[in-house]
Scaffold this active site. Sequence first.
Site: not given
Ligand code: HPA
Length: 276
Positions: A30, A61, A83, A85-86, A113, A211-212, A235, A247
């Site tokens: 990301s 992406h 991913h 989740y996709e 990220a 998540m990756s 974050n 996001h």
């Molecule tokens: N959680 C999960 N995946 C993420 C986060 C998060 O806080 N930030 C960026 N990808």
Amino acid sequence: MEMSKYSEAVEYIQARIGGDIPKTAVILGSGLGVMADEIVEKVVIPYREIPHFPLSTVAGHAGELIIGKLNFAPIIAMNGRFHYYEGYDFEQITFPIRVFALLGVENIILTNAAGGINFDYAPGDFMIIRDHINFSGVSPLRGKNLDEFGPRFPDMTNLYDNELSTRIRDLALASKININEGVYAYLQGPNYETPAEIKALRVLGADAVGMSTVPEAIVARHSGIKVAGISCITNMAAGILDKPLNHEEVKETAELVREQFKELIKNLVIDLYTAK
Ligand code: HPA
């Protein structure tokens, strides 16, 4: 997935390149997609043109394989990854990794990220992934083992290569980039975690969450590729600060530190290339 599908993708890519395949692969996570613009003398292959390659669906992406030079070092880059989740299954997510293995790739740099769990981290920091916890409950190696890639029960003790990680740390220090080393917890997403989940993950030893990366890392290691992972802490994870996650924040932070991230990757690829 049958071996022939990987081979067809490999043959297609080899035919498009027509020359040496770079030994280093980089997966642009990301916010790092812009790095693609800095790759020169390149051949760009949209995923949809490669036999059996899945297609990328998330906004932000792209979906292309880029073979060229970054900071004078030959690399093969994935601009856009897949991913869970996709809706893809793990075989699809890791299809490109096995294609890389067959193409002769020796090092893979996985970027992403992630949310910071460790209280010492701050948004904009980087973290070298020294180990991970796979909280998806499934291994991407489930199913019939393809012995061509690696053994049925592969060791994961040194999944993230020590030497690569040390190089990254040294390069970051030399560039005065603030970098941590820690454990990445992998959850399927797409929802962010609950505050209780983040508390639990911290107790269990995680420093960051995302998540990756983990499916790709396991499959790369299985096939003998050296793996490095770098997270951009975009974050603080849920419940740490008194505000909800979104996001937009992830994208904004990734953009703020993008130049540093790019510098680090550029220094790393040329370092790896000239070390040979
Ligand atoms: N959680 C999960 N995946 C993420 C986060 C998060 O806080 N930030 C960026 N990808």
